[in-house]
Write an enzyme that holds these catalytic residues in place. Structure first.
Site, PDB file in Angstrom:
ATOM      1  N   LYS A 113     -15.114  45.470 -16.892  1.00  0.00           N
ATOM      2  CA  LYS A 113     -14.786  46.550 -15.950  1.00  0.00           C
ATOM      3  C   LYS A 113     -15.558  47.828 -16.294  1.00  0.00           C
ATOM      4  CE  LYS A 113     -11.595  45.017 -12.970  1.00  0.00           C
ATOM      5  NZ  LYS A 113     -11.918  43.613 -12.977  1.00  0.00           N
ATOM      6  N   LYS A 199     -16.827  33.823 -10.900  1.00  0.00           N
ATOM      7  CA  LYS A 199     -15.623  33.396 -10.180  1.00  0.00           C
ATOM      8  C   LYS A 199     -15.488  34.092  -8.832  1.00  0.00           C
ATOM      9  CE  LYS A 199     -12.630  36.927 -12.048  1.00  0.00           C
ATOM     10  NZ  LYS A 199     -11.304  37.405 -12.240  1.00  0.00           N
ATOM     11  N   LYS A 202     -12.203  39.602  -5.596  1.00  0.00           N
ATOM     12  CA  LYS A 202     -12.209  40.631  -4.560  1.00  0.00           C
ATOM     13  C   LYS A 202     -13.323  41.649  -4.749  1.00  0.00           C
ATOM     14  CE  LYS A 202     -10.497  41.101  -0.733  1.00  0.00           C
ATOM     15  NZ  LYS A 202      -9.214  40.861  -0.247  1.00  0.00           N
TER      16      LYS A 202
END
Ligand code: AMP
Ligand code: TRP
Length: 332
Positions: A113, A199, A202
């Site tokens: 992140k 993967k 969103k």
């Protein structure tokens, strides 16, 4: 609540996609009959990455609607909105005092992140796994239906539970305060991205199919999946767009189609446009009943009333755990 407890949550970042559905929601559906389950929309986790405060409430609502459309039954499980149960943040703070910063800085999810949003590296992001541990521990959950990507966070939860049990033992009874929760695995614990890399998620545009996508949108999204010339032959690749197409057929239990296209692949005569067409239909076939149910719920179900009732029950359980933790930690 006196059966084994289950907790899981999904961030309020909009509508659910096939990764959420096969990796997490399918597990929730399997467990809701046997156990005391709390399934949450974790909006406090959603605000650790860039978001729009104007659409957050709608995002929360969308996850609740997708939960119900997928078959979570408010008569058989509790649906929680994380920020409506303030005990989460209080427990998270208490638990943060027994866990090292260095361990949090080392987590792959935090590093990912940080790389993704270099201008948004906030305290909440570092704290994310502690809040997740508090979510689970607040209900003393033993089973957590989540995808494979969440395993490092569950390991943190187990470490915190173990440490709490060691540092603040129960007087006399020999019973530990917190169980060490295990991940409940679904058959599709990892759904690959439509881009062929990593993967389905969103935050990567072009990687996902939403549960609310119509057939036309599904076809459009699959059309963009990168393929090859179709004349390579040999084994089906383990990574990349072609691998994703085959994996999705497997996840949908379309064995016949899988075998047919696997043979075509080996015989160097696979036609990806045809494969994508059949895969689109198979995905839509799976999603159509959910979409019908979602429309019914949207028009007739009193979501706010359900949330109000469920929040009250959740808070009763949560406040008991918090009281016990504060007592054991020497607070009044
Ligand atoms: P998130 O949208 O990151 O809050 O994810 C919510 C849940 O969906 C978690 O249990 C994740 O493990 C699961 N999940 C998300 N993406 C995938 C994926 N591509 N494959 C399997 N599980 C996933
Ligand atoms: N970290 C999870 C995710 O990104 C969401 C989450 C927050 C969660 N708290 C949880 C999942 C507690 C299971 C249990 O998907």
């Amino acid at each position: 609540m006196n059966k084994k407890r289950v907790y899981s949550g999904i961030r309020a970042t909009g509508r659910l996609h096939l990764g959420n559905y096969f990796g997490a929601v399918k597990g929730m559906l399997e467990l809701q009959d046997q156990y005391d389950c709390v399934f949450s929309v974790v909006d406090l986790h959603a605000i650790t990455t860039p978001y729009d405060p104007k659409t957050l409430k709608q995002n929360v609502r969308d996850v609740v609607l997708d939960y119900l459309a997928a078959g979570l039954d408010p008569e058989r499980c509790l649906i929680e909105i994380q920020s409506l149960v303030p005990e989460h943040t209080e427990l998270a703070y208490l638990l943060s005092t027994i866990y090292p910063v260095s361990r949090l800085e080392d987590l792959p999810t935090y590093k990912d992140k940080k790389a993704q949003y270099p201008k948004y590296v906030n305290m909440g992001l570092l704290f994310y796994p502690v809040l997740m541990a508090a979510d689970i521990m607040l209900y003393k959950a033993e089973l957590v239906p989540v995808g494979r990507d969440q395993e490092p966070h569950l390991e943190v939860t187990r470490e915190i539970a173990r440490k709490f049990n060691d540092m603040f033992p129960s007087a006399g009874s020999g019973q530990v305060t917190f169980p060490e929760p295990q991940r409940f695995k679904t058959p599709a614990e990892y759904v690959p991205s439509l881009t062929g890399e990593g993967k389905m998620g969103k935050s990567t545009e072009g990687s996902y199919i939403n549960l609310t996508d119509d057939l036309k949108t599904i076809k459009k999204r699959l059309a963009a999946v990168p393929t090859d010339s179709g004349e390579l032959g040999g084994d089906i690749p383990a990574t990349g767009g072609v691998a994703t197409l085959f994996t999705l057929l497997q996840i949908l239990n379309k064995e016949d189609l899988y075998n047919k296209y696997a043979k075509d692949y080996r015989d160097k005569k696979i036609r990806y446009s045809e494969m994508k067409e059949e895969l689109s239909n198979a995905i839509y076939e799976e999603l159509r009943p959910l979409q019908q149910k979602r429309a019914e719920i949207e028009s007739s179900f009193d979501l706010d009333n359900m949330i109000k009732k469920h929040t009250e029950i959740c808070r009763q359980v949560a406040s008991q755990t918090l009281k016990e933790v504060k007592q054991k930690m020497g607070l009044t």
